[in-house]
Every structure is written in structure tokens, then in C-alpha cells.
Design an enzyme around this catalytic site. Structure first.
Site, short mmCIF file in Angstrom:
data_model
loop_
_atom_site.label_atom_id
_atom_site.label_comp_id
_atom_site.label_asym_id
_atom_site.label_seq_id
_atom_site.Cartn_x
_atom_site.Cartn_y
_atom_site.Cartn_z
N MET A 299 15.25 2.86 -2.42
CA MET A 299 14.25 2.03 -1.73
C MET A 299 14.13 0.68 -2.45
SD MET A 299 11.48 4.55 -0.09
CE MET A 299 10.47 4.84 -1.52
N GLY A 300 15.12 0.37 -3.29
CA GLY A 300 15.15 -0.95 -3.92
C GLY A 300 14.25 -1.04 -5.14
N GLY B 217 17.70 3.44 -14.01
CA GLY B 217 17.93 4.78 -13.43
C GLY B 217 18.82 4.68 -12.19
N HIS B 218 18.49 3.74 -11.29
CA HIS B 218 19.33 3.56 -10.10
C HIS B 218 20.76 3.16 -10.50
CE1 HIS B 218 15.31 2.42 -8.20
NE2 HIS B 218 15.73 3.42 -7.45
N MET C 79 11.89 6.50 -15.63
CA MET C 79 12.02 5.22 -14.93
C MET C 79 11.71 5.41 -13.45
SD MET C 79 15.25 3.38 -16.65
CE MET C 79 15.27 3.11 -18.42
N ARG D 161 7.86 2.43 -9.24
CA ARG D 161 6.39 2.37 -9.18
C ARG D 161 5.75 2.06 -10.54
NH1 ARG D 161 7.17 6.56 -5.01
NH2 ARG D 161 6.05 5.88 -3.16
O1 PAF Z 1 14.39 8.54 -3.54
C1 PAF Z 1 14.25 7.55 -2.81
O2 PAF Z 1 14.30 6.40 -3.22
C2 PAF Z 1 14.02 7.79 -1.31
O3 PAF Z 1 13.23 8.90 -1.09
C3 PAF Z 1 15.31 7.87 -0.50
C4 PAF Z 1 16.15 9.07 -0.89
C5 PAF Z 1 16.13 6.60 -0.70
C6 PAF Z 1 14.99 8.00 0.99
O4 PAF Z 1 14.26 6.92 1.45
#
Ligand code: PAF
Length: 281
Positions: free
Chosen positions: A30-31, A36-37, A184, A187
Site C-alpha cells: 500500500m506504499g 521491510g518492503h 517496521m 503506520r
Molecule cells: O499488506 C498490505 O500492504 C495490504 O494488505 C495488501 C496485501 C497490499 C493488500 O492491499
């Protein structure tokens, strides 16, 4: 790196890649990306030839009183981070392109979503599964990577993938933590200073339970007690849930935590709800 907004263009691109024999990896997000991402992107790059990161704040997974409007966003920074990591495509559709105004079809899971976040966020997993199914159809991945921080989400997505026969391998990426142990999360940025000071207690409390477990403690109540003791005084009702569950079924372990267990908790701070978990095997 290419930025794609149009779902149809994304699907055509993915189809062409598949036909060329490339293995496609997808990291749904979700950006407001953090390390972590990026660790999930690195996993995807190891597992696939062509990596798509999806960036979409999915409205259907937020309840009416939740933080959809306050969810942090920084598209340019996200793109710069993706470019630096060697992501091939950022897929960032707009809501009306993802959901037809009269859409009526959702994906629902009935059992794994009964407790934990599913109990305190009605409709949340319906929104998650629906968007993940759509993202799978638009990006046609061979492999998709999700973080272990959202432990229930990962298990529910695995179940959907199995039960609906998506030809996608689901890979979980380990939780990445700040130096003080806070998991991480995008939010974290919305925590006020007092809450940020308290936030490390979530992981400390899970570690206290792990220490007890490693010393042989298997009584579920005692493990819960260790977590609560270490969490200490939080404002009344702040602990949204604290559960010791079977790691596979997500059902409460009953009196004894003998099988591999997941201890999961959610704490509500002013305007921000944090989740964390630990797996004890
Ligand atoms: O974990 C997230 O960021 C969201 O729940 C996901 C998997 C991208 C779905 O919107």
C-alpha cells in the site's frame, strides 16, 4: 523502471512477459515503503526474472472508522526507492480503475479470519483477499511475496491461493525491525512521540513469552501473562487482542501451547493500531 497506472496495460504487459517465458514476481503493497518492503523486493528479485511492485491503498480493507484518509502516502519517494532496488514495474492504479462503481463480487475466507484482526476489523480480510485476487489477475505472478508481520494475512492469502487454484507461489518475508525492536510499518510514522516511546514494548513482551517458552513453559495462560506483564500499563482497552494460537489453524491453543504457536497482538495507540507477532516452534 516503468510506472503503470492502467490495469489493462498492466495485464497486457504481464501477459507478454509470461509468453516470453519470464518468471514474474509481485510484491503487493500500500506504499509509503520502508526497509521491510524493500526486503520483500529483494526476495522477489531472487525468485523471479521480472518484478512488479503494486502500490495501491485499498479502500475495501479499511473499516468506516479506520485510517484510510490518514494512511501515509509518498508516491515519488516510493518510485525512487523501487528504482534503486531494481524493480521493473510499479503498478499504481487509481481506485475507480480497480473497482467498478457497481462492483458486487468479493473473495471471502470463513475460518482463518474468525479471530485476531478478522474479529476486530470486520470486512478487512474480504477487502484484502478481493484486492489480492485482482492484483494476481492483473500482474499474473509466478511468485508473490508478503511480509510475516501480517501473519494472519499471509496465512489467509495462502489459503485463498490454494482454494481458488491461483498458480502462484506465496513466499513470506521475515519481519524487519527498527533498532529498538518496533516492527517496521508504514503506520509507525503516525505514532505520536509518547506512543512511539511505548511501542518497543510490543516486541519486548513477545520476546518475554519466547524466553518462557524456551524454558519449557507451555501453559497458554502463563505465556499470555508474560506478555501482559511486559506490556505493562497501557491505557484501558489499548490491547485490542493478545492471542496464543496454533500457527497453522489460527485457533486458540487451549490450555497448552504444544504445537508450533503464533503469539499475535494488536495494540491501539491514539489514531494508530499496531500489530506484531512471534512464532514459537
Ligand atoms: O499488506 C498490505 O500492504 C495490504 O494488505 C495488501 C496485501 C497490499 C493488500 O492491499
Amino acid at each position: 523502471m516503468r510506472v503503470v497506472r492502467d490495469p489493462r496495460e498492466m495485464q497486457d504487459l504481464a501477459l507478454a512477459k509470461r509468453r516470453s517465458g519470464a518468471r514474474i514476481g509481485v510484491v503487493p503493497t500500500m506504499g509509503f515503503l520502508h526497509e521491510g518492503h524493500l526486503s520483500l523486493v529483494r526476495i522477489a528479485k531472487r525468485e523471479a526474472d521480472w518484478v512488479v511492485l503494486t502500490l495501491f491503498v485499498n479502500p475495501t480493507q479499511f473499516g468506516p472508522k479506520e485510517d484510510l484518509d490518514r494512511y501515509p502516502r509518498d508516491f515519488d519517494r516510493d518510485c525512487a526507492l523501487c528504482e534503486a532496488e531494481g524493480v521493473d514495474v510499479v503498478f499504481a492504479p487509481e481506485t475507480p480503475e480497480v473497482y467498478a462503481p457497481d462492483h458486487t463480487v468479493y473473495v471471502v475466507e470463513d475460518v482463518l479470519t474468525r479471530g485476531l484482526c478478522g474479529a476486530s476489523r470486520p470486512g478487512h480480510f474480504r477487502g484484502v483477499l478481493t484486492v489480492v485476487a485482482k492484483l494476481f489477475n492483473l500482474t499474473l505472478p509466478d511468485v508473490a511475496v508478503f511480509g510475516e508481520k501480517d501473519a494472519q494475512q499471509l496465512r489467509v492469502i495462502r489459503r485463498m491461493t490454494r482454494d481458488l487454484n491461483f498458480p502462484v507461489e506465496i513466499v513470506g518475508g521475515p519481519i524487519l525491525r527498527e533498532a529498538d525492536g518496533v516492527a517496521m510499518s508504514s503506520r509507525n510514522k503516525n505514532l505520536d512521540p509518547a506512543s512511539r516511546r511505548i511501542a518497543p514494548r510490543l516486541y519486548q513482551s513477545l520476546c518475554a513469552a519466547r524466553t518462557a517458552y524456551e524454558a519449557g513453559e507451555r501453559r497458554m495462560a502463563a505465556l499470555r501473562e508474560r506478555v501482559l506483564e511486559t506490556l505493562g500499563d497501557l491505557s484501558p482497552g489499548a490491547v485490542d487482542y493478545l492471542e496464543v494460537v496454533d500457527d497453522v489453524t489460527l485457533e486458540s491453543c487451549g490450555e497448552r501451547a504444544d504445537a508450533p504457536v503464533l503469539i499475535a497482538l494488536a495494540v491501539q495507540f491514539p489514531g494508530v493500531r499496531l500489530i506484531d507477532n512471534i512464532r514459537l516452534d
